[in-house]
Design a protein around this motif. Structure first.
Motif, mmCIF file in Angstrom:
data_model
loop_
_atom_site.group_PDB
_atom_site.id
_atom_site.type_symbol
_atom_site.label_atom_id
_atom_site.label_comp_id
_atom_site.label_asym_id
_atom_site.label_seq_id
_atom_site.Cartn_x
_atom_site.Cartn_y
_atom_site.Cartn_z
ATOM 1 N N SER A 9 62.746 -46.923 -29.222
ATOM 2 C CA SER A 9 63.063 -47.565 -27.938
ATOM 3 C C SER A 9 62.929 -49.087 -27.991
ATOM 4 C CB SER A 9 62.179 -47.006 -26.822
ATOM 5 O OG SER A 9 60.862 -47.395 -27.041
ATOM 6 N N ASP A 10 62.142 -49.602 -28.932
ATOM 7 C CA ASP A 10 61.999 -51.063 -29.027
ATOM 8 C C ASP A 10 62.935 -51.664 -30.075
ATOM 9 O OD1 ASP A 10 60.174 -51.435 -27.028
ATOM 10 O OD2 ASP A 10 58.437 -51.067 -28.316
ATOM 11 N N VAL A 15 69.894 -51.782 -15.395
ATOM 12 C CA VAL A 15 70.324 -52.742 -16.423
ATOM 13 C C VAL A 15 71.203 -52.024 -17.445
ATOM 14 C CG1 VAL A 15 69.537 -54.356 -18.195
ATOM 15 C CG2 VAL A 15 68.182 -54.000 -16.127
ATOM 16 N N GLY A 16 72.462 -52.438 -17.531
ATOM 17 C CA GLY A 16 73.423 -51.752 -18.380
ATOM 18 C C GLY A 16 72.989 -51.617 -19.822
ATOM 19 N N ALA A 17 72.425 -52.695 -20.376
ATOM 20 C CA ALA A 17 72.078 -52.702 -21.799
ATOM 21 C C ALA A 17 70.925 -51.744 -22.111
ATOM 22 C CB ALA A 17 71.706 -54.116 -22.231
ATOM 23 N N LYS A 18 70.215 -51.271 -21.105
ATOM 24 C CA LYS A 18 69.086 -50.362 -21.330
ATOM 25 C C LYS A 18 69.415 -48.948 -20.855
ATOM 26 C CE LYS A 18 65.057 -51.320 -21.992
ATOM 27 N NZ LYS A 18 64.282 -51.066 -23.220
ATOM 28 N N PHE A 49 67.046 -43.354 -19.945
ATOM 29 C CA PHE A 49 67.023 -43.733 -18.532
ATOM 30 C C PHE A 49 66.382 -45.101 -18.297
ATOM 31 C CE2 PHE A 49 67.123 -39.199 -18.939
ATOM 32 C CZ PHE A 49 68.082 -38.803 -18.009
ATOM 33 N N GLY A 50 65.862 -45.700 -19.374
ATOM 34 C CA GLY A 50 65.147 -46.956 -19.191
ATOM 35 C C GLY A 50 63.844 -46.731 -18.458
ATOM 36 N N TRP A 51 63.275 -45.537 -18.619
ATOM 37 C CA TRP A 51 62.028 -45.196 -17.932
ATOM 38 C C TRP A 51 60.811 -45.380 -18.836
ATOM 39 C CZ3 TRP A 51 64.095 -39.929 -15.665
ATOM 40 C CH2 TRP A 51 64.848 -40.179 -14.511
ATOM 41 N N GLY A 52 61.039 -46.001 -19.986
ATOM 42 C CA GLY A 52 59.915 -46.223 -20.894
ATOM 43 C C GLY A 52 59.673 -45.070 -21.847
ATOM 44 N N TRP A 53 60.619 -44.148 -21.969
ATOM 45 C CA TRP A 53 60.457 -43.054 -22.923
ATOM 46 C C TRP A 53 60.605 -43.612 -24.339
ATOM 47 C CZ3 TRP A 53 63.694 -38.197 -21.113
ATOM 48 C CH2 TRP A 53 63.325 -37.872 -19.800
ATOM 49 N N TYR A 89 72.524 -51.359 -29.306
ATOM 50 C CA TYR A 89 71.848 -50.927 -28.072
ATOM 51 C C TYR A 89 71.696 -49.406 -28.036
ATOM 52 C CZ TYR A 89 72.281 -55.467 -25.699
ATOM 53 O OH TYR A 89 72.146 -56.780 -25.328
ATOM 54 N N PRO A 146 65.467 -53.757 -31.630
ATOM 55 C CA PRO A 146 66.046 -54.963 -31.007
ATOM 56 C C PRO A 146 67.567 -54.963 -31.057
ATOM 57 C CG PRO A 146 65.219 -55.459 -33.202
ATOM 58 C CD PRO A 146 64.883 -54.024 -32.940
ATOM 59 N N TRP A 147 68.114 -55.706 -30.154
ATOM 60 C CA TRP A 147 69.564 -55.907 -30.140
ATOM 61 C C TRP A 147 69.958 -56.631 -31.427
ATOM 62 C CZ3 TRP A 147 72.185 -60.826 -28.895
ATOM 63 C CH2 TRP A 147 73.581 -60.689 -28.905
ATOM 64 N N ILE A 151 67.635 -46.878 -15.106
ATOM 65 C CA ILE A 151 67.464 -48.314 -14.879
ATOM 66 C C ILE A 151 68.822 -48.968 -14.601
ATOM 67 C CG2 ILE A 151 67.683 -48.899 -17.347
ATOM 68 C CD1 ILE A 151 65.444 -50.958 -16.963
#
Lengths: 133, 481
Positions: free
Chosen positions: B412-413, B61-64, B402-406, B393, B415-416, B59
């Motif tokens: 993976s959820d 988006v850097g943070a992800k 990879f920010g692919w939803g794995w 993060y 929070p920051w 992805i």
């Protein structure tokens, strides 16, 4: 000498696994195995409208498809709702994500929008989920 | 022996303030294993492979994205907060970037081979210094706002470094890439002088009488008949038996420990900052490395932590003319303004010491090493300011690199969560003050070396203190202001 070659062989195998087998496994898992197992996953990244808004203003899915929407707030708190489909993530603080599942059981164009007043141009943070036959 | 008398003895005979870590038999056994370095590199090769893949295909988006989070937050934090201050260039011993090139050059992963592969050319004499590293680092630092936030740039950059390392290893002998090209190695070498570990010879007389010089040339059948477990000559062109007196170019790969037929090279614990007292080897290219590193820490603090939005957007390449202006400010600070202030100090110090016969260049170079502790502490303080707020993060990136939803580990959820932001000033202020005090201490010692035999050394400490206080005040202003 035999022990040395044995060690070289093991080391070579480990390097091969790391540099070639690992990427191959990742890609096979992501692009072959997962699509067959998991719902269609879409990541929507929200930034304030002044910095571009949602990363996609239009998402297209197939009718009947199970869609996993991962909503990630890049900067400030956002939220995503698709009122016509009863989807609402609630507030998603900056730097975090929420995942919601949608079953696209009817064709049409469904508006999604940000549910948190995130910036002066918050009203522009809109897009459409298109469900095709 | 009391602490004071240990200090007094250490001043007369520095080797007495050292502790031979290889007295611990398990460590001695481990360091003498040929597979040790491979075992250190392999996990990092695994992580860097994922980093490059995530950077190029994950992805945007850097943070992800694992590449941004693990390189610029996790790796950087480990490097600057732990590995360099406590382990010198230990990262170089486990770095995967030159590994592929070195394995190809040696034709082996673990075992020592007498004959290397590739062209084995000697590195050009005119480039046997840190200038390429210096300009390389400054150029990369200029684009850091892009590099540290865009995964594809990070992935491409690391892949590019690996390719350059492979080509360099196939054309030139040993690890010329690490010694003369690597932008990271340059500053690791500079700051490794502060670390409390070193690899050094034990007995000078043994080295003087040694005819094999295996620590530099590599093991031979003759040297192996005497002792040693076999290995390569120093990959970084050092000659530990010569002796090697500073950590700057020691990669801690422990090849010399393995090759020495007399077990006369060892790994020791020592006081912090020990190398900064060593006069031999101080050079202009290293001095500029100190200016570049200190200048970068200041400029990064201005761009990333300061309240000036305009310079952030200039650094982010929003428009070419603005970026050119930013480049002029950034490079001007690193390569012109910093050295100019230091030159002004050097002139002042010479005047105050009434030592007209001491060349300004000598003062300029020698006093640049005063900036090593304050520069490192500036970097540590700066690093805390983004590591504590952003390290959370890493928890979600680990599950979904990879920010692919794995969701590999169910996090993976996550929070920051900025950790202890209120504590930041309480960490940064002491860190900067320690840097100031240690720099002053180092400066006092350098003053005695530069103006040796003079009675007017003490007055030099006044402009030196003013100079270092100004740097500290600048950092404090940026962090607290």
């Amino acid at each position: 000498m035999t022990r040395s070659w044995h060690l070289e062989g093991v080391a070579g195998l480990l390097v091969f696994l790391t540099v070639f087998a690992l990427p191959a496994t990742i890609f096979v898992y992501q692009f072959r195995y997962r699509p067959a197992q998991a719902p269609h996953e879409i990541t929507l990244v929200g930034s304030i409208a002044e910095r571009g808004g949602w990363n996609a203003q239009e998402i297209t899915v197939k009718k009947g498809q199970r869609v996993r929407l991962v909503v990630f707030s890049h900067d400030v708190t956002h939220g995503l709702a698709i009122p016509a489909l009863g989807v609402d993530t609630g507030p998603v603080p900056g730097g975090s994500s929420r995942t919601v599942e949608v079953i696209a059981d009817r064709e049409g164009r469904f508006r999604f929008r940000c549910t948190v007043i995130c910036s002066p141009e918050h009203g522009d943070m809109e897009g459409e989920l298109v469900v095709e036959p | 022996m009391s602490a004071v008398s240990v200090k007094a003895v250490a001043r007369v005979r520095p080797e007495l303030a050292r502790f031979d870590l290889l007295r611990f038999r398990p460590l001695r056994w481990l360091v003498r294993r040929r597979w040790l370095q491979f075992a250190l590199i392999l996990p990092n090769l695994f992580i860097f492979t994922v980093v490059i893949l995530a950077g190029l295909f994950g992805i945007p988006v850097g943070a992800k994205n694992f590449s941004i989070i693990f390189v610029w937050i996790v790796w950087w934090a480990a490097l600057i907060l732990l590995l360099v201050p406590f382990g010198a260039r230990s990262w170089c011993a486990m770095c995967p970037i030159p590994a592929a090139g070195e394995w190809l050059q040696r034709g082996a992963f673990v075992a020592p081979r007498r004959k290397g592969r590739g062209l084995q050319r000697r590195w050009p004499k005119s480039l046997r210094n840190l200038w390429v590293c210096n300009f390389g680092f400054a150029s990369i630092a200029l684009f850091s706002a892009i590099l540290t936030t865009r995964p594809i740039v990070t992935g491409g950059f690391l892949l590019g470094l690996m390719v350059v390392a492979i080509v360099t290893h196939l054309v030139y002998e040993r690890r010329a890439f690490c010694r003369y090209l690597c932008p990271v190695g340059g500053f690791l070498g500079l700051y490794s002088m502060v670390a409390p570990v070193e690899i050094r010879r034990v007995d000078a007389e043994v080295c003087r009488k040694c005819s094999y010089k295996a620590c530099f040339r590599g093991s031979t059948p003759q040297s192996l008949q005497v002792g040693g477990v076999g290995g390569y000559g120093c990959p970084n062109f050092e000659f530990p038996g010569a002796p090697m007196e500073r950590n700057t170019y020691c990669l801690l790969c422990t090849e010399c420990v393995k090759t020495c037929p007399y077990e006369n090279i060892t790994l020791r614990a020592r006081p912090f900052m020990a190398d900064l007292a060593v006069e031999k080897g101080r050079k202009l290219d290293e001095a500029f490395k100190a200016f570049i590193m200190l200048g970068s820490a200041i400029m990064y603090s201005v761009v990333m932590l300061g309240p000036w939005g305009w310079i952030k957007s200039w650094a982010n390449l929003t428009s070419a003319p603005h970026f050119l202006l930013y480049a002029a400010i950034f490079l001007g600070t690193l390569l012109v303004a910093g050295p100019a202030v230091h030159l002004l100090f050097s002139w002042t110090a010479r005047g105050v010491a009434r030592a007209k016969e001491v060349p300004v260049k000598k003062i300029f170079v020698e006093y640049a090493y005063v900036l090593v502790p304050i520069g490192l502490m500036g970097w540590i303080a700066f690093s805390f300011s983004f590591v504590l707020p952003n390290i959370s993060y890493a928890v979600s990136a680990l599950s979904d690199p990879f920010g692919w939803g794995w969701n590999l580990f169910g996090t993976s959820d996550y929070p920051w969560t900025p950790y202890y932001p209120a504590l930041l000033p309480y960490i940064q202020v002491p860190v900067l003050l320690v840097g100031l005090l240690v720099s002053l201490r180092v400066g006092e010692r350098i003053s005695r070396q530069v103006f040796a035999g003079r009675t007017r050394v003490r007055p030099v400490l006044v402009p030196l203190a003013a100079y270092l206080l100004a740097i500290t005040a600048l950092f404090l202003g940026l962090y607290l202001g």
